[in-house]
Design a protein around this motif. Sequence first.
Motif, short mmCIF file in Angstrom:
data_model
loop_
_atom_site.label_atom_id
_atom_site.label_comp_id
_atom_site.label_asym_id
_atom_site.label_seq_id
_atom_site.Cartn_x
_atom_site.Cartn_y
_atom_site.Cartn_z
N SER A 175 44.67 -4.89 9.10
CA SER A 175 43.79 -6.08 8.46
C SER A 175 44.30 -6.34 7.23
O SER A 175 44.47 -7.37 6.76
CB SER A 175 42.28 -5.72 8.50
OG SER A 175 41.53 -5.57 9.62
N ALA A 176 44.94 -5.33 6.39
CA ALA A 176 45.42 -5.60 4.92
C ALA A 176 46.69 -6.48 5.15
O ALA A 176 47.06 -7.38 4.39
CB ALA A 176 45.76 -4.27 4.46
N THR A 177 47.47 -6.29 6.42
CA THR A 177 48.54 -7.03 6.24
C THR A 177 48.44 -8.72 6.69
O THR A 177 49.18 -9.35 6.03
CB THR A 177 49.44 -6.57 7.51
OG1 THR A 177 48.77 -6.88 8.80
CG2 THR A 177 49.87 -5.42 7.33
N ARG A 178 47.26 -8.95 7.15
CA ARG A 178 46.69 -10.37 7.42
C ARG A 178 46.27 -10.78 6.26
O ARG A 178 46.56 -11.85 5.88
CB ARG A 178 45.71 -10.08 8.57
CG ARG A 178 46.42 -9.85 9.97
CD ARG A 178 45.31 -9.69 11.01
NE ARG A 178 44.61 -10.98 11.09
CZ ARG A 178 43.85 -11.16 12.18
NH1 ARG A 178 43.17 -10.04 12.97
NH2 ARG A 178 43.13 -12.29 12.47
N PRO A 185 55.19 -13.16 13.28
CA PRO A 185 55.74 -12.60 14.42
C PRO A 185 56.92 -11.55 14.09
O PRO A 185 57.11 -10.66 15.09
CB PRO A 185 56.01 -13.75 15.38
CG PRO A 185 55.39 -14.63 14.72
CD PRO A 185 55.01 -14.48 13.30
N LYS A 186 57.84 -11.82 13.48
CA LYS A 186 59.04 -10.93 13.35
C LYS A 186 58.64 -9.70 12.63
O LYS A 186 59.55 -8.78 12.59
CB LYS A 186 60.03 -11.89 12.13
CG LYS A 186 60.58 -13.14 12.87
CD LYS A 186 61.44 -13.47 11.89
CE LYS A 186 62.26 -14.89 12.55
NZ LYS A 186 63.39 -15.55 11.74
N LYS A 189 54.80 -6.57 14.09
CA LYS A 189 55.04 -5.52 15.19
C LYS A 189 55.27 -4.31 14.41
O LYS A 189 54.73 -3.18 14.72
CB LYS A 189 55.90 -5.76 16.24
CG LYS A 189 56.44 -4.84 17.19
CD LYS A 189 57.48 -5.14 18.24
CE LYS A 189 57.47 -3.88 19.10
NZ LYS A 189 58.78 -4.08 19.93
N TRP A 190 56.22 -4.45 13.61
CA TRP A 190 56.81 -3.21 12.72
C TRP A 190 55.52 -2.94 11.74
O TRP A 190 55.46 -1.58 11.72
CB TRP A 190 58.03 -3.57 11.79
CG TRP A 190 58.94 -3.92 12.85
CD1 TRP A 190 59.59 -5.29 13.28
CD2 TRP A 190 59.66 -2.93 13.85
NE1 TRP A 190 60.51 -5.14 14.24
CE2 TRP A 190 60.68 -3.90 14.79
CE3 TRP A 190 59.50 -1.72 14.27
CZ2 TRP A 190 61.53 -3.26 15.56
CZ3 TRP A 190 60.38 -1.25 15.36
CH2 TRP A 190 61.18 -1.90 16.27
N PHE A 191 54.88 -3.56 10.89
CA PHE A 191 53.91 -2.91 10.12
C PHE A 191 52.99 -2.67 10.99
O PHE A 191 52.23 -1.43 10.55
CB PHE A 191 53.30 -4.35 9.53
CG PHE A 191 54.00 -5.00 8.34
CD1 PHE A 191 54.12 -4.22 7.20
CD2 PHE A 191 54.36 -6.16 8.20
CE1 PHE A 191 54.77 -4.54 5.94
CE2 PHE A 191 55.09 -6.96 7.04
CZ PHE A 191 55.44 -5.91 6.00
N LYS A 192 52.40 -3.01 11.99
CA LYS A 192 51.56 -2.28 12.95
C LYS A 192 51.86 -1.01 13.44
O LYS A 192 51.20 0.12 13.27
CB LYS A 192 51.14 -3.19 14.33
CG LYS A 192 50.03 -2.72 14.98
CD LYS A 192 49.77 -3.54 16.30
CE LYS A 192 48.39 -3.29 17.05
NZ LYS A 192 48.17 -4.33 17.94
N ILE A 193 53.18 -0.87 13.73
CA ILE A 193 53.81 0.53 14.22
C ILE A 193 53.87 1.52 13.05
O ILE A 193 53.34 2.56 12.99
CB ILE A 193 55.08 0.18 14.84
CG1 ILE A 193 55.19 -0.42 16.22
CG2 ILE A 193 55.84 1.80 14.88
CD1 ILE A 193 56.49 -0.73 16.58
#
Length: 218
Positions: A175-178, A185-186, A189-193
């Motif tokens: 949520s913090a990244t959002r 999109p780029k 995915k890596w932030f989530k991983i």
Amino acid sequence: MLSSLSRKMLMCLTGLFLSFFLLIHFLGNLQLFLPKERAHLQFNAYSHFLSGNIIIEIVSYILYASIILHAVDGLIITLKNKKSGANYQTDRRGRASKWYSRNMGLLGTFILIFLVIHFQNFWYVYKFGTIPLDENGNKDLYILVVTVFKEWWYVVIYVISMFALCYHLIHGIYSATRTLGLYHPKFIKWFKIAGIAYSVIISAGFAMMPVYVFFTYR
């Protein structure tokens, strides 16, 4: 009164600070896995250094404020969501949300209760209780930790709380990244991983500490 966006930003910033503190706390507590004699003196020396450092003391006040602000802000957001009828079954992108994203308030409450117990058993006793000194003249926090971690019920509460923390961190970091506008999109995915890896490593590492002490000192 803070706007909805301001509350989300406050939640984000306090959450990120608490996540960073968890990492520092985790790295320091890894000393518990050292051989007993070395862990005993080294852990106490480390604790003594932290308690006598003015910079660490200032950071500790920021920590206390962050915990309170994060908890209060989370409570207000949860109550407002319930009042507005938001159920978070799906997010605005139409994808099904995870159960833990719909129960952040519950997970946060469980973690807060754990923190109260944790602070009472360690922080309060270390600051205001009577603790014997080790051979180097430092407060013997290590013996206090071992004594508490030898109680099976506390180990169970600790491990369950780390499961709650793990899921809380996974959704919180995502949520913090959002909130910070990093949803792309780029990169997402890596932030989530990275967020999932961090959450699992920190939570599993903390959970292993009382389990290790419990079985080592039986």
